[in-house]
Design an enzyme around this catalytic site. Structure first.
Site: not given
Ligand code: 3PY
Ligand code: MG
Length: 267
Positions: A147, A173, A46
Site C-alpha cells: 500500500e 493507502d 488504526h
Molecule cells: C487501507 O485502506 O489503507 C487499509 O489499510 C485498510 O485497512
Molecule cells: Mg492502510
C-alpha cells in the site's frame, strides 16, 4: 494443534471472507465472530485497540471456529510475537515496502531455524493445544500489506519472499500512494490497474491475494477475480450502516443530521 481454518481454505483454493474489528471490546468481537465469517482481524494499527484490549477480543473470537488475526501497528517484531503468543493465528503487517521488510515480518512469525520468533506461547497454548510450537510455523499466517509507493514498485520482491502467505491491499493507502483521494471501494482506472497488477503478481508467485472492502459489491468483484482473502464488513461500518438504514425507513420522524465521518468512509 488446532488448524488454521483460512489456511485450510487457501490450500483447497477457496476464498476466505472476513471482518474487521476496531471497537475495543470483547463483546463486539464475540458478536462479529458469530456472523459466519471465516476470519476476523483485530486492528491495532488504526482501530481504537491496545494489547490489553486485544487479548480478551482473541478470547471472544475463540468461542467460534473463526480464524483470529491481528493487524499490528507496525512491522515491529516484538508486537508480532506478543499477539501470536496471545492466540492470533496470523498477523497483517502494514506498509511493507521491500524484500528486507517482508523478511523481517516473516522472521517474527517463525521459530528458529525458519525465523527469529522467541519461544513464549501463553494464551495460544490453551487455544491451539500443547503441541503448538511443533506446528505453529505452518499454521500461522504471515500477511504483508502492499500500500506504499515503494511497495507498489517492489511488489514482486515482496510477494515472492519465502514465508509470505498472503499480500493484502489497503485500498485507501494504495490510493494515496498513487496520488489519488483515499477512497476504499475504488473504481479509479489507475487504482484498478494497480490492484490487478498485485493480483497477477500473487498468482505468479503462488501467494494468496487479499484486499479490504466496504461492500459486498466490491468483495464479490474481488472474489470473482481470484482474491483469496477479502474483508467484507468492519464492525464500525456495520453498526453505523444498519442504524442509518433502519432509521431512514421510518416515516413521521427524521433522524438528526449525523456529525462526523460517513459510515462507508475511512480505512
Ligand atoms: C487501507 O485502506 O489503507 C487499509 O489499510 C485498510 O485497512
Ligand atoms: Mg492502510
Amino acid at each position: 494443534m488446532r488448524r488454521n481454518r483460512i489456511k485450510q481454505l487457501w490450500r483447497e483454493g477457496k476464498p476466505a471472507v472476513g471482518g474487521w474489528l476496531s471497537i475495543p471490546h470483547c463483546f463486539a468481537a464475540e458478536v462479529m465472530a458469530h456472523t459466519g465469517l471465516d476470519w476476523l482481524c483485530i486492528d491495532m494499527q488504526h482501530g481504537c485497540i491496545d494489547y490489553s484490549d486485544a487479548v480478551p477480543m482473541l478470547t471472544a473470537i475463540s468461542t467460534t471456529d473463526v480464524t483470529p488475526l491481528v493487524r499490528v501497528p507496525w512491522n515491529e517484531p516484538s508486537m508480532i510475537m506478543k499477539v501470536l503468543d496471545a492466540g492470533a493465528y496470523g498477523v497483517i503487517v502494514p506498509m511493507v515496502s521491500n524484500r528486507a521488510e517482508a523478511e523481517r515480518a516473516v522472521a517474527a512469525c517463525r521459530y528458529p531455524p525458519h525465523g527469529m520468533r522467541s519461544n513464549g506461547p501463553n494464551r495460544v497454548l490453551y487455544y491451539a493445544g500443547a503441541d503448538y510450537q511443533k506446528h505453529a510455523d505452518e499454521e500461522v499466517a504471515c500477511v504483508v500489506m502492499i500500500e506504499t509507493p515503494e511497495g507498489i514498485e517492489k511488489m514482486d520482491e515482496i510477494i515472492s519472499t519465502p514465508g509470505v502467505d498472503a499480500a493484502y491491499i489497503g485500498p485507501t493507502d494504495l490510493a494515496l500512494a498513487l496520488g489519488l483521494p483515499p477512497v476504499m471501494d475504488n473504481d479509479e482506472p489507475r487504482h484498478i490497474a494497480t490492484v490487478d497488477a498485485i493480483l497477477a503478481s500473487c498468482k505468479r508467485h503462488g501467494v494468496v491475494a487479499g484486499i479490504h472492502t466496504n461492500s459486498s459489491k466490491f468483495s464479490q468483484r474481488y472474489i470473482d477475480q481470484g482474491f483469496g482473502m477479502v474483508m467484507l464488513a468492519p464492525d464500525r461500518v456495520a453498526m453505523s450502516n444498519y442504524v442509518k438504514a433502519e432509521a431512514a425507513r421510518l416515516t413521521g420522524w427524521s433522524p438528526m443530521k449525523p456529525v462526523g465521518a460517513p459510515s462507508g468512509g475511512g480505512y
